[in-house]
Design a protein around this motif. Structure first.
Motif, PDB file in Angstrom:
ATOM      1  N   THR A 160      28.183  50.180  26.282  1.00  0.00           N
ATOM      2  CA  THR A 160      28.868  49.332  27.296  1.00  0.00           C
ATOM      3  C   THR A 160      30.526  49.391  26.754  1.00  0.00           C
ATOM      4  OG1 THR A 160      29.001  47.415  25.860  1.00  0.00           O
ATOM      5  CG2 THR A 160      27.069  47.592  27.547  1.00  0.00           C
ATOM      6  N   ILE A 170      20.805  48.897  35.114  1.00  0.00           N
ATOM      7  CA  ILE A 170      22.255  48.541  35.616  1.00  0.00           C
ATOM      8  C   ILE A 170      21.836  48.464  37.299  1.00  0.00           C
ATOM      9  CG2 ILE A 170      24.801  48.792  36.111  1.00  0.00           C
ATOM     10  CD1 ILE A 170      24.409  50.928  33.362  1.00  0.00           C
ATOM     11  N   ALA A 190      32.137  49.598  39.420  1.00  0.00           N
ATOM     12  CA  ALA A 190      30.793  50.283  39.115  1.00  0.00           C
ATOM     13  C   ALA A 190      31.302  51.906  39.035  1.00  0.00           C
ATOM     14  CB  ALA A 190      29.702  50.231  40.128  1.00  0.00           C
ATOM     15  N   LYS A 242      30.572  46.239  32.371  1.00  0.00           N
ATOM     16  CA  LYS A 242      30.335  44.669  32.242  1.00  0.00           C
ATOM     17  C   LYS A 242      30.271  43.959  33.739  1.00  0.00           C
ATOM     18  CE  LYS A 242      33.285  40.624  30.805  1.00  0.00           C
ATOM     19  NZ  LYS A 242      34.621  40.391  30.153  1.00  0.00           N
ATOM     20  N   GLU A 243      29.471  43.276  33.861  1.00  0.00           N
ATOM     21  CA  GLU A 243      29.309  42.575  35.038  1.00  0.00           C
ATOM     22  C   GLU A 243      30.536  42.085  35.956  1.00  0.00           C
ATOM     23  OE1 GLU A 243      26.407  39.350  34.362  1.00  0.00           O
ATOM     24  OE2 GLU A 243      24.819  40.775  33.612  1.00  0.00           O
ATOM     25  N   GLY A 244      30.849  42.452  36.985  1.00  0.00           N
ATOM     26  CA  GLY A 244      32.014  42.181  37.868  1.00  0.00           C
ATOM     27  C   GLY A 244      32.717  43.137  37.745  1.00  0.00           C
ATOM     28  N   LYS A 261      30.336  46.996  42.699  1.00  0.00           N
ATOM     29  CA  LYS A 261      30.557  46.402  41.372  1.00  0.00           C
ATOM     30  C   LYS A 261      29.293  46.427  40.705  1.00  0.00           C
ATOM     31  CE  LYS A 261      34.752  44.914  42.387  1.00  0.00           C
ATOM     32  NZ  LYS A 261      35.947  45.128  41.753  1.00  0.00           N
ATOM     33  N   ILE A 262      29.650  46.269  39.298  1.00  0.00           N
ATOM     34  CA  ILE A 262      28.335  46.024  38.477  1.00  0.00           C
ATOM     35  C   ILE A 262      27.675  44.421  38.716  1.00  0.00           C
ATOM     36  CG2 ILE A 262      27.427  46.003  36.002  1.00  0.00           C
ATOM     37  CD1 ILE A 262      29.692  48.225  35.454  1.00  0.00           C
ATOM     38  N   GLN A 263      26.693  44.429  39.003  1.00  0.00           N
ATOM     39  CA  GLN A 263      26.061  43.181  39.212  1.00  0.00           C
ATOM     40  C   GLN A 263      25.388  42.567  37.996  1.00  0.00           C
ATOM     41  OE1 GLN A 263      24.429  42.149  43.137  1.00  0.00           O
ATOM     42  NE2 GLN A 263      22.829  40.828  42.302  1.00  0.00           N
ATOM     43  N   GLU A 264      24.668  43.525  37.412  1.00  0.00           N
ATOM     44  CA  GLU A 264      23.664  42.912  36.332  1.00  0.00           C
ATOM     45  C   GLU A 264      23.406  44.245  35.503  1.00  0.00           C
ATOM     46  OE1 GLU A 264      19.701  39.801  35.799  1.00  0.00           O
ATOM     47  OE2 GLU A 264      20.374  40.883  37.795  1.00  0.00           O
ATOM     48  N   ILE A 265      23.311  43.865  34.251  1.00  0.00           N
ATOM     49  CA  ILE A 265      22.924  44.558  33.197  1.00  0.00           C
ATOM     50  C   ILE A 265      21.712  44.194  32.254  1.00  0.00           C
ATOM     51  CG2 ILE A 265      23.623  46.149  31.284  1.00  0.00           C
ATOM     52  CD1 ILE A 265      26.365  45.577  32.117  1.00  0.00           C
TER      53      ILE A 265
END
Length: 385
Positions: free
Chosen positions: A11, A22, A356, A351-353, A28-32
């Motif tokens: 990460t 992921i 991506a 990182k979330e938010g 955007k990255i929503q969740e990991i």
């Protein structure tokens, strides 16, 4: 919507997942997490046996300003008709259709700081951009990002041949000081004009371009290889009260204690090149590791097209070979590069938010034979092996 599963995730936020998924939504990255379930409407990529990193970042290059396999017609990085050209904007010269953008994506590079070269004392405005797109306006992360200025051999070589200033290091420093002091005065007049409109100065595009520097909104991006040039850059920045990043910093390892005390950032490189001029006589891959171990935050650059952009991970790997910590070297082309450039709220880590921007590697990115199986920018697969 994109769902990546079963990957070994670095990460660059201090956490490593042995086997994680992921979820990407709306770019955007929503969740990991290790126990995520793919939504029914998601496109799924199985990253089993592969390594996932943030998209790589080159903190100093000239991508799109010197086009591939062409001469004068595609050379748009140095307006060498005036030593002071702060009003030049990189985005007006970048050609996103150039083949090198595709090669960058193939190499896992998703963001870059790109801008004018070092032919002038003040060359113009850098921009932070993504490496995917057809229209530069849609690719911008931040613009202006920094103001390019140059010390040492390059500006004096250009103007010495024309028998005009600067033909010495004294001349370069004097011209930079003159421009910055004039910009400071211009800024003060604008402030005074808020109370008395009669004091408003006549419009000056060069001074307007330098206002973000004087106001500490963007730093000087100072091309300086030799130790004495690095100290001159620091001296002028202190004198004028402006922010600065040290670009190249080739002899940084010779003055490491001084740089540590100054608390400045260094963007090191290009180290995978010949010693083509005198100020490169102490060029070594050891510089990045020595500075990093001393506590100086660094990024590693290619200075593309000096080194083709896709070889950024190789440059970091060679710094590791020369003694740099492997994790710190990876940070130097991801999160540390983003932090130095001031774009870390969007890129540089998983990182979330955040955007991506990810790379799924067939092996560790520092392995010579490793390839980017997938490069993802803004949640879109832009390269697939």
């Amino acid at each position: 919507m994109l769902f990546i599963k079963n990957g070994y995730v670095l990460t660059m936020e201090g956490k490593v997942y042995e086997k994680a998924s992921i979820l990407i939504r709306d770019g955007k990255i929503q969740e990991i997490g290790e126990e995520l379930v793919a939504p029914l409407d998601a496109v799924v990529i199985d990253a089993a046996g592969k390594i996932i990193t943030p998209g790589l970042i080159d903190a100093h290059c000239h991508l799109g300003l010197w086009e591939d396999a062409i001469g004068f017609e595609g050379a748009d990085g140095n307006e060498m008709t005036d030593p002071v050209t702060p009003h030049m904007r990189a985005i007006d010269a970048i050609n996103p259709m150039d083949r090198t953008f595709e090669e960058a994506r193939q190499g896992g590079i998703t963001s870059v700081a790109t801008g004018p070269g070092s032919g002038n004392v003040i060359g113009g405005q850098f921009a932070a951009i993504k490496t995917w797109g057809k229209r530069i306006d849609d690719m911008i992360l931040q613009e202006p990002l920094a103001m390019k200025c140059a010390f040492g051999e390059n500006p004096k070589r250009v103007y010495h041949d024309r028998k005009q200033s600067p033909s010495t290091r004294m001349g370069t420093a004097a011209i930079l000081r003159d421009a910055l002091y004039k910009a400071k005065e211009y800024s003060e007049k604008l402030e005074a004009a808020k109370e008395d409109p009669s004091k408003k100065p006549g419009f000056d595009m060069k001074m307007e371009a330098l206002l973000p520097v004087i106001r500490k909104e963007i730093p000087l991006k100072a091309h300086a290889h030799r130790a004495d040039d690095i100290f001159t850059a620091i001296r002028i920045a202190k004198e004028l009260g402006v922010n600065i990043t040290l670009e190249h910093c080739t002899e940084g390892h010779l003055i490491v204690e001084d740089l540590k005390k100054e608390g400045l950032y260094a963007i090191v490189g290009p180290s995978l090149s010949e010693r083509s001029k005198y100020e490169l006589k102490n060029l070594t891959f050891e510089t990045a590791g020595i500075l990093s171990k001393a506590g100086v935050k660094i990024a590693i650059m290619t200075d593309h097209p000096v080194i083709p952009l896709q070889y950024l991970p190789m440059c970091a790997a060679l710094a590791v070979k020369a003694g740099m910590d492997e994790t710190e070297a990876l940070k130097a082309i991801t999160i540390h590069a983003a932090e130095i450039l001031g774009i870390d709220s969007r890129v540089g880590s998983i990182k979330e938010g955040k955007d991506a921007d990810l790379v799924i590697w067939e092996g560790h990115p520092f392995e010579l034979q490793s390839k980017a199986a997938y490069t993802i920018i803004n949640g879109e697969v832009v390269h697939q092996q």
